[in-house]
Design a protein around this motif. Structure first.
Motif, PDB file in Angstrom:
ATOM      1  N   LEU A  29      22.601 -58.113  54.396  1.00  0.00           N
ATOM      2  CA  LEU A  29      21.120 -58.638  54.276  1.00  0.00           C
ATOM      3  C   LEU A  29      20.681 -59.769  55.320  1.00  0.00           C
ATOM      4  CD1 LEU A  29      20.127 -58.194  50.488  1.00  0.00           C
ATOM      5  CD2 LEU A  29      19.973 -56.514  52.478  1.00  0.00           C
ATOM      6  N   ALA A  30      21.303 -60.735  55.588  1.00  0.00           N
ATOM      7  CA  ALA A  30      21.396 -61.685  56.288  1.00  0.00           C
ATOM      8  C   ALA A  30      21.347 -61.225  57.723  1.00  0.00           C
ATOM      9  CB  ALA A  30      22.125 -62.941  56.193  1.00  0.00           C
ATOM     10  N   LYS A  31      22.221 -60.214  58.017  1.00  0.00           N
ATOM     11  CA  LYS A  31      22.475 -59.735  59.493  1.00  0.00           C
ATOM     12  C   LYS A  31      21.482 -58.589  59.657  1.00  0.00           C
ATOM     13  CE  LYS A  31      27.378 -59.807  60.175  1.00  0.00           C
ATOM     14  NZ  LYS A  31      28.628 -58.994  60.206  1.00  0.00           N
ATOM     15  N   GLY A  32      20.535 -58.306  58.754  1.00  0.00           N
ATOM     16  CA  GLY A  32      19.434 -57.298  59.031  1.00  0.00           C
ATOM     17  C   GLY A  32      19.583 -56.115  58.616  1.00  0.00           C
ATOM     18  N   VAL A  81      18.188 -48.426  52.824  1.00  0.00           N
ATOM     19  CA  VAL A  81      18.153 -49.394  51.701  1.00  0.00           C
ATOM     20  C   VAL A  81      19.349 -49.173  50.822  1.00  0.00           C
ATOM     21  CG1 VAL A  81      16.830 -49.620  49.511  1.00  0.00           C
ATOM     22  CG2 VAL A  81      15.545 -48.948  51.839  1.00  0.00           C
ATOM     23  N   VAL A  82      19.931 -48.021  50.481  1.00  0.00           N
ATOM     24  CA  VAL A  82      20.960 -47.647  49.499  1.00  0.00           C
ATOM     25  C   VAL A  82      22.233 -48.203  50.152  1.00  0.00           C
ATOM     26  CG1 VAL A  82      22.221 -45.890  48.631  1.00  0.00           C
ATOM     27  CG2 VAL A  82      19.645 -45.758  48.825  1.00  0.00           C
ATOM     28  N   HIS A  83      22.568 -47.911  51.723  1.00  0.00           N
ATOM     29  CA  HIS A  83      23.825 -48.355  52.087  1.00  0.00           C
ATOM     30  C   HIS A  83      23.678 -49.653  52.765  1.00  0.00           C
ATOM     31  CE1 HIS A  83      26.061 -44.790  51.151  1.00  0.00           C
ATOM     32  NE2 HIS A  83      24.791 -43.950  51.156  1.00  0.00           N
ATOM     33  N   VAL A  84      23.520 -50.543  52.315  1.00  0.00           N
ATOM     34  CA  VAL A  84      23.189 -51.958  53.008  1.00  0.00           C
ATOM     35  C   VAL A  84      24.465 -52.168  53.856  1.00  0.00           C
ATOM     36  CG1 VAL A  84      21.590 -52.935  51.577  1.00  0.00           C
ATOM     37  CG2 VAL A  84      23.943 -53.328  51.064  1.00  0.00           C
ATOM     38  N   GLU A  85      25.696 -51.610  53.369  1.00  0.00           N
ATOM     39  CA  GLU A  85      26.747 -52.069  54.520  1.00  0.00           C
ATOM     40  C   GLU A  85      26.769 -51.415  55.587  1.00  0.00           C
ATOM     41  OE1 GLU A  85      27.696 -47.976  52.733  1.00  0.00           O
ATOM     42  OE2 GLU A  85      26.634 -49.567  52.068  1.00  0.00           O
ATOM     43  N   THR A  86      25.830 -50.566  56.022  1.00  0.00           N
ATOM     44  CA  THR A  86      25.554 -50.054  57.235  1.00  0.00           C
ATOM     45  C   THR A  86      24.226 -50.633  57.951  1.00  0.00           C
ATOM     46  OG1 THR A  86      26.970 -48.337  56.843  1.00  0.00           O
ATOM     47  CG2 THR A  86      25.520 -48.106  58.585  1.00  0.00           C
ATOM     48  N   TYR A  87      24.290 -50.877  59.207  1.00  0.00           N
ATOM     49  CA  TYR A  87      23.241 -51.179  59.938  1.00  0.00           C
ATOM     50  C   TYR A  87      22.340 -49.932  60.522  1.00  0.00           C
ATOM     51  CZ  TYR A  87      20.171 -53.204  63.739  1.00  0.00           C
ATOM     52  OH  TYR A  87      19.071 -53.322  64.470  1.00  0.00           O
ATOM     53  N   PHE A  88      21.064 -49.626  60.179  1.00  0.00           N
ATOM     54  CA  PHE A  88      20.465 -48.528  60.642  1.00  0.00           C
ATOM     55  C   PHE A  88      19.452 -48.997  61.525  1.00  0.00           C
ATOM     56  CE2 PHE A  88      22.467 -47.011  56.631  1.00  0.00           C
ATOM     57  CZ  PHE A  88      22.756 -45.656  56.909  1.00  0.00           C
ATOM     58  N   ALA A  89      19.312 -48.150  62.663  1.00  0.00           N
ATOM     59  CA  ALA A  89      18.315 -48.525  63.605  1.00  0.00           C
ATOM     60  C   ALA A  89      17.884 -47.058  64.585  1.00  0.00           C
ATOM     61  CB  ALA A  89      18.668 -49.324  64.672  1.00  0.00           C
ATOM     62  N   HIS A  90      16.647 -47.375  65.289  1.00  0.00           N
ATOM     63  CA  HIS A  90      16.198 -46.323  65.996  1.00  0.00           C
ATOM     64  C   HIS A  90      15.996 -46.678  67.222  1.00  0.00           C
ATOM     65  CE1 HIS A  90      11.895 -46.686  65.240  1.00  0.00           C
ATOM     66  NE2 HIS A  90      12.308 -47.150  64.222  1.00  0.00           N
ATOM     67  N   LEU A  91      16.071 -45.827  68.437  1.00  0.00           N
ATOM     68  CA  LEU A  91      15.814 -46.101  69.847  1.00  0.00           C
ATOM     69  C   LEU A  91      15.416 -44.985  70.387  1.00  0.00           C
ATOM     70  CD1 LEU A  91      15.995 -48.207  71.989  1.00  0.00           C
ATOM     71  CD2 LEU A  91      18.300 -47.351  72.609  1.00  0.00           C
ATOM     72  N   ASP A  92      14.309 -45.034  71.282  1.00  0.00           N
ATOM     73  CA  ASP A  92      13.696 -43.938  71.951  1.00  0.00           C
ATOM     74  C   ASP A  92      14.558 -43.819  73.271  1.00  0.00           C
ATOM     75  OD1 ASP A  92      12.237 -42.197  73.861  1.00  0.00           O
ATOM     76  OD2 ASP A  92      10.311 -42.871  72.970  1.00  0.00           O
ATOM     77  N   ALA A  93      15.427 -42.551  73.476  1.00  0.00           N
ATOM     78  CA  ALA A  93      16.084 -42.407  74.441  1.00  0.00           C
ATOM     79  C   ALA A  93      15.648 -42.579  75.677  1.00  0.00           C
ATOM     80  CB  ALA A  93      16.693 -40.866  74.310  1.00  0.00           C
ATOM     81  N   GLU A  94      14.226 -42.302  76.197  1.00  0.00           N
ATOM     82  CA  GLU A  94      13.640 -42.861  77.261  1.00  0.00           C
ATOM     83  C   GLU A  94      13.704 -44.340  77.695  1.00  0.00           C
ATOM     84  OE1 GLU A  94      11.941 -40.637  75.230  1.00  0.00           O
ATOM     85  OE2 GLU A  94      12.424 -38.932  76.240  1.00  0.00           O
TER      86      GLU A  94
END
Length: 110
Positions: A29-32, A81-94
């Protein structure tokens, strides 16, 4: 210690496991972790990914059908929220032309 019953030993081991898991969760959680982060470009992606052992990044496109994009965002937000062991993000491909050219991006069926 000496004289502990088998159940006491099991209880102590389980408490130690739970404490270790809680420490891991706090570190994640401290890592985001635990949120679905919006990345603002290639620089943000390249600086953020090395910090995480596991990551899921959605490369979205402004041209993608909005109902599909919103469905993906919804599910990834819930998974984050469920899998806090994984970092989830999104980025516009452009916003990431170099990375987009390095990976094969597939389109979703409409």
């Amino acid at each position: 210690g000496p004289g502990d019953s088998e159940i006491d030993v099991l209880r102590k081991n389980r408490i130690a496991q739970m404490k270790a898991r809680a420490q891991l969760r706090s570190a994640w959680l401290a890592k985001g972790h635990g949120v679905y982060a919006a990345l603002s470009g290639e620089g943000a992606l390249l600086s953020e990914l090395p910090k995480h052992e596991r990551a899921v990044v959605l490369f979205g496109s402004r041209g993608a059908p909005s109902h599909l994009t919103e469905a993906l965002h919804l599910h990834l937000r819930q998974l984050s929220v469920v899998h806090v062991e994984t970092y989830f993000a999104h980025l516009d491909a452009e916003e990431a032309p170099l990375i987009s050219s390095m990976v094969e991006l597939a389109e979703l069926p409409t």
